[in-house]
Design a protein around this motif. Structure first.
Motif, PDB file in Angstrom:
ATOM      1  N   TRP A  91       0.823  -1.214   0.000  1.00  0.00           N
ATOM      2  CA  TRP A  91       0.000   0.000   0.000  1.00  0.00           C
ATOM      3  C   TRP A  91       0.854   1.261   0.000  1.00  0.00           C
ATOM      4  O   TRP A  91       0.507   2.276  -0.623  1.00  0.00           O
ATOM      5  CB  TRP A  91      -0.951   0.009   1.200  1.00  0.00           C
ATOM      6  CG  TRP A  91      -0.258   0.070   2.549  1.00  0.00           C
ATOM      7  CD1 TRP A  91       0.121  -0.964   3.298  1.00  0.00           C
ATOM      8  CD2 TRP A  91       0.139   1.259   3.247  1.00  0.00           C
ATOM      9  NE1 TRP A  91       0.735  -0.557   4.457  1.00  0.00           N
ATOM     10  CE2 TRP A  91       0.754   0.831   4.449  1.00  0.00           C
ATOM     11  CE3 TRP A  91       0.030   2.617   2.989  1.00  0.00           C
ATOM     12  CZ2 TRP A  91       1.265   1.729   5.385  1.00  0.00           C
ATOM     13  CZ3 TRP A  91       0.526   3.527   3.925  1.00  0.00           C
ATOM     14  CH2 TRP A  91       1.150   3.074   5.123  1.00  0.00           C
ATOM     15  N   ALA A 140       2.372   1.688  -3.541  1.00  0.00           N
ATOM     16  CA  ALA A 140       1.339   2.162  -4.469  1.00  0.00           C
ATOM     17  C   ALA A 140       1.018   3.631  -4.229  1.00  0.00           C
ATOM     18  O   ALA A 140       0.836   4.410  -5.186  1.00  0.00           O
ATOM     19  CB  ALA A 140       0.073   1.301  -4.297  1.00  0.00           C
ATOM     20  N   THR A 141       0.975   4.036  -2.958  1.00  0.00           N
ATOM     21  CA  THR A 141       0.672   5.443  -2.643  1.00  0.00           C
ATOM     22  C   THR A 141       1.765   6.373  -3.204  1.00  0.00           C
ATOM     23  O   THR A 141       1.471   7.419  -3.825  1.00  0.00           O
ATOM     24  CB  THR A 141       0.546   5.621  -1.123  1.00  0.00           C
ATOM     25  OG1 THR A 141      -0.507   4.772  -0.648  1.00  0.00           O
ATOM     26  CG2 THR A 141       0.227   7.062  -0.772  1.00  0.00           C
ATOM     27  N   ALA A 147       3.813   5.730  -5.654  1.00  0.00           N
ATOM     28  CA  ALA A 147       3.778   5.725  -7.118  1.00  0.00           C
ATOM     29  C   ALA A 147       2.675   6.627  -7.657  1.00  0.00           C
ATOM     30  O   ALA A 147       2.865   7.377  -8.625  1.00  0.00           O
ATOM     31  CB  ALA A 147       3.605   4.282  -7.611  1.00  0.00           C
ATOM     32  N   VAL A 148       1.489   6.567  -6.999  1.00  0.00           N
ATOM     33  CA  VAL A 148       0.355   7.387  -7.457  1.00  0.00           C
ATOM     34  C   VAL A 148       0.659   8.866  -7.291  1.00  0.00           C
ATOM     35  O   VAL A 148       0.390   9.694  -8.183  1.00  0.00           O
ATOM     36  CB  VAL A 148      -0.917   6.986  -6.689  1.00  0.00           C
ATOM     37  CG1 VAL A 148      -2.044   7.980  -6.966  1.00  0.00           C
ATOM     38  CG2 VAL A 148      -1.356   5.582  -7.101  1.00  0.00           C
ATOM     39  N   VAL A 149       1.259   9.246  -6.149  1.00  0.00           N
ATOM     40  CA  VAL A 149       1.602  10.665  -5.931  1.00  0.00           C
ATOM     41  C   VAL A 149       2.617  11.144  -6.959  1.00  0.00           C
ATOM     42  O   VAL A 149       2.500  12.237  -7.549  1.00  0.00           O
ATOM     43  CB  VAL A 149       2.135  10.849  -4.496  1.00  0.00           C
ATOM     44  CG1 VAL A 149       2.678  12.254  -4.317  1.00  0.00           C
ATOM     45  CG2 VAL A 149       1.021  10.586  -3.484  1.00  0.00           C
ATOM     46  N   LEU A 207       3.292   9.894  -9.967  1.00  0.00           N
ATOM     47  CA  LEU A 207       2.694   9.965 -11.298  1.00  0.00           C
ATOM     48  C   LEU A 207       1.743  11.149 -11.436  1.00  0.00           C
ATOM     49  O   LEU A 207       1.615  11.754 -12.514  1.00  0.00           O
ATOM     50  CB  LEU A 207       1.964   8.659 -11.614  1.00  0.00           C
ATOM     51  CG  LEU A 207       2.871   7.430 -11.822  1.00  0.00           C
ATOM     52  CD1 LEU A 207       2.021   6.182 -12.001  1.00  0.00           C
ATOM     53  CD2 LEU A 207       3.774   7.624 -13.042  1.00  0.00           C
ATOM     54  N   ALA A 208       1.074  11.487 -10.309  1.00  0.00           N
ATOM     55  CA  ALA A 208       0.198  12.673 -10.343  1.00  0.00           C
ATOM     56  C   ALA A 208       1.018  13.946 -10.594  1.00  0.00           C
ATOM     57  O   ALA A 208       0.611  14.848 -11.346  1.00  0.00           O
ATOM     58  CB  ALA A 208      -0.578  12.776  -9.033  1.00  0.00           C
ATOM     59  N   ALA A 224       8.254  10.555 -15.507  1.00  0.00           N
ATOM     60  CA  ALA A 224       7.323   9.441 -15.305  1.00  0.00           C
ATOM     61  C   ALA A 224       8.045   8.101 -15.443  1.00  0.00           C
ATOM     62  O   ALA A 224       7.818   7.152 -14.678  1.00  0.00           O
ATOM     63  CB  ALA A 224       6.172   9.530 -16.302  1.00  0.00           C
ATOM     64  N   THR A 269       9.495   2.495  -8.889  1.00  0.00           N
ATOM     65  CA  THR A 269       8.420   1.619  -8.383  1.00  0.00           C
ATOM     66  C   THR A 269       8.769   0.157  -8.600  1.00  0.00           C
ATOM     67  O   THR A 269       8.593  -0.693  -7.707  1.00  0.00           O
ATOM     68  CB  THR A 269       7.095   1.958  -9.078  1.00  0.00           C
ATOM     69  OG1 THR A 269       6.764   3.344  -8.837  1.00  0.00           O
ATOM     70  CG2 THR A 269       5.964   1.089  -8.557  1.00  0.00           C
TER      71      THR A 269
END
Length: 686
Positions: free
Chosen positions: A14, A17-18, A20-22, A24-25, A42, A49
């Protein structure tokens, strides 16, 4: 050997993933602002990641496991019919050989008869076998049976096909006797109905008659034969001859070509009970014991008591007119002449001749006893006088004669040597008396001279006969030489077993089987039989037991108590057992009226049809030949003409596991740094 790519994150998934999402945002935001190096950033995020997810190559070394074939062989009683046992043996041998050639590991269970009358429990045995092996290795299950299983609804949830290899022949036929309705109890002298049916099943010959003979025997007595139609219910009316256990055997003779005669016979055991006991009590002059007799008889709700008592002797002169002494005239003619045979027992309690009952009535009482009636005389001082009923037409049937002497002194009644063996007096409770004495004392006894054939079961003062028993033609007579039995009822000096003694005495007089002094009886708990021989004589010889199949065994008897000898054996089969010892005979039925194993004897796949179809299996007759064993894919039909299938399970055992990173962590770090630097340089030129 097997390989696969796995991920082993360096941090919780988790968290990776958090991040990576931040990241990529932020890259997306940079793309929206028009920064030229956003895609390089990116790519750097993706590299970082992947480095955190730590992709690895897992290599397993596997050892393949053989598939398992479950085999259940029916060895119940119905499989012994015809050549089914040979068919089963040949099929099993061929099946095991086929399984070995296919590389299958077999697990075998043999199923006999269930306990009691449970029948053939093949599915239960198959479920137990399934629980003992790994489920993912089971490739199929085969049942070798005639198909007559009795727990088909308990078929286990198999992960593979289920097959039935059916024994038996297409031309088999059988005849059976069905007892569909038989009462456990019946009232004596009242008609009861038993429902019978003779049924033919299977490939019945066309020339077979539509009627058959049935032979009926009660308690091993003379058999009687009747011809009845087959395939129809027959209501058989029956009246029990005696109380206690009545064993009724029905037999249908063997027809040519039928499978077995084990279902051609049925045994029904009916207990005969008396609806109401009709007792006529004739009392002489009033005395303290008169109410004891009345209370004893009235206390039993199953006894209908008619009490004839003389309250005022004819010779008594007190001035009261005879017409005012009673509201109604006592129906002496009706009782002692018209309806005397309706009584089960007649008791004379201190009765003496005073002209109340004419001699013709007493002669009728004697005839009643000789025809099978029961008479009890409780004697008082009147029995020793000139007016004694011994000096009447009853004298020829009385077991003892008075000597005209009345003994009046305290004495304790005792059981005689023969009484220790007689069912009326043996084992009477002795925990009544005071100060260690067994029973309380009596104080009056009429001296009696017993006849030679009389059984003196109790003695009194100076060992004089006190209770005498005798058989007169078809009837029975008892003579009690004292009127002081009521002292036991009142508890004098502790009292005594008055109620038990008189109960046994009355039942013996009425011919109850459990109180016969010369008897051979048998009782069973499950298949274990206890044989009891009662006798007043010397130790009897061995008992001969004839089993339902005609085999004979001889059992020695051991003395269990005075006059009581027993032997025990285990009945190996169900049916009627005949016992003989000298002139004494007895019969006992073991098992149900129709053993479940032989209710349906024709081989058929019907009971297992639903379970076999649900698992895509097949039901094949062995008389058509042994089918081949083939491998089929899971979910496909697993049977066909001349073959049955098994499903390969491809089970294995993991022997070794190795895990190796696909890309070194430093390489991911270098790639991510390079991409990030490139993105910075590119954005710096703009």
């Amino acid at each position: 050997m097997a390989r696969e790519i796995i991920f082993d994150p360096m941090f919780p998934l988790w968290l990776v993933a958090t991040l990576a999402v931040v990241a990529l945002a932020l890259c997306l935001f940079a793309a929206l602002r028009g920064l030229p190096g956003w895609w390089l950033r990116a790519a750097s995020v993706v590299a970082l990641t992947l480095a955190l997810l730590n992709p690895s190559l897992q290599t397993e070394e596997r050892e393949p496991l053989s598939d398992i074939l479950l085999v259940a062989v029916d060895e119940s009683a119905s499989q012994a019919l015809s050549d089914r046992a040979a068919q089963s043996a040949e099929a099993l041998e061929a099946l095991l050989a086929e399984a070995e050639r296919a590389g299958l590991d077999t697990r075998l269970t043999r199923v006999g008869d269930g306990e009691g009358d449970e029948g053939t429990l093949v599915m239960t045995a198959l479920a137990e076998l399934l629980a003992e092996v790994p489920r993912d290795r089971v490739a199929g299950a085969v049942v070798v049976s005639d198909g007559q299983v009795h727990d088909a609804d308990l078929a286990p949830d198999l992960p593979a096909p289920l097959h039935l290899l059916r024994t038996g022949r297409g031309d088999d036929w059988d005849r059976r006797l069905i007892v569909s309705n038989a009462p456990a109890f019946a009232i004596l002298d009242e008609e009861v109905s038993i429902t019978l049916r003779i049924e033919d099943q299977g490939n019945v010959p066309a020339d077979l008659p539509d009627e058959a003979e049935i032979v009926i025997s009660i308690d091993g007595g003379q058999p009687r034969a009747y011809v009845i139609p087959t395939g129809e219910d027959l209501q058989l009316p029956l009246t029990l001859a005696h109380g206690g256990l009545n064993v009724i055997e029905f037999t249908v003779p063997e027809a040519e070509g039928e499978l077995t005669t084990r279902n051609n016979a049925a045994v029904v055991q009916i207990n005969g009970v008396r609806d109401r006991l009709r007792v006529l009590l004739v009392s002489g002059e009033p005395h303290p014991g008169q109410r004891t007799w009345r209370n004893l008889l009235k206390a039993d709700s199953s006894v209908d008591l008619v009490h004839f008592t003389i309250l005022r002797p004819p010779g008594k002169q007190d001035g009261v007119p005879v017409t005012e002494l009673s509201l109604i005239a006592f129906p002496t003619r009706e009782l002692f002449f018209d309806k005397i045979d309706e009584f089960d027992l007649i008791i004379f309690d201190r009765y003496q001749r005073r002209g109340i009952l004419p001699s013709i009535y007493l002669e009728n009482v004697r005839s009643y006893v000789e025809r099978g009636g029961a008479l009890l005389v409780a004697a008082g001082p009147d029995f020793a006088t000139a007016d004694s009923i011994f000096r009447s037409p009853l004298a020829p049937i009385l077991p003892g004669s008075p000597t005209a002497i009345v003994l009046e002194d305290g004495f304790t009644p005792a059981i005689s040597e023969i009484g220790e063996k007689h069912p009326v007096t043996t084992g009477l409770p002795d925990d009544y008396g005071l100060d260690g004495a067994p029973w309380g004392r009596w104080f009056r006894q009429v001296q009696l001279a017993a006849l030679p054939e009389t059984e003196v079961v109790m003695t009194g003062l100076e060992d004089e006969p006190l209770l005498l028993l005798d058989r007169v033609k078809a009837g029975r007579v008892a003579l009690l030489g004292s009127d002081h039995v009521w002292l036991w009822d009142r508890g004098y000096e502790g009292g005594g077993p008055q109620a038990e003694l008189l109960r046994r005495l009355a039942h013996w007089l009425m011919g109850e089987p459990e109180l016969e002094e010369e008897a051979l009886t048998a009782s069973a708990v499950g298949q274990e039989v206890t044989v009891t021989r009662r006798t007043l004589g010397d130790a009897p010889e061995e008992v001969t037991v004839t089993a339902p199949d005609g085999t004979i065994q001889v059992l020695p008897l051991e003395e269990e108590a005075p006059g009581r000898f027993t032997a025990r054996f285990v009945g190996e089969m169900q049916g009627l057992y005949r016992l003989e010892q000298g002139e004494q005979t007895a019969v006992i039925g073991l098992g149900p009226a129709a053993p479940r194993e032989f209710v349906e004897t024709i081989a058929t796949g019907a009971p297992l049809a639903e379970a076999v179809a649900a698992r895509r299996g097949g039901s094949l007759a062995l008389e058509d030949g042994m089918p081949d064993l083939r491998a089929v894919s899971e979910g496909r039909a697993a049977s066909g003409r001349g073959w049955i299938g098994w499903t390969p399970r491809e089970a294995y055992l993991t022997a070794d596991v190795r895990v190796q990173s696909l890309v070194p962590a430093w390489l991911f770090l270098l790639l991510a740094a390079g991409l990030a630097t490139w993105a910075w340089l590119r954005e710096g030129r703009t």
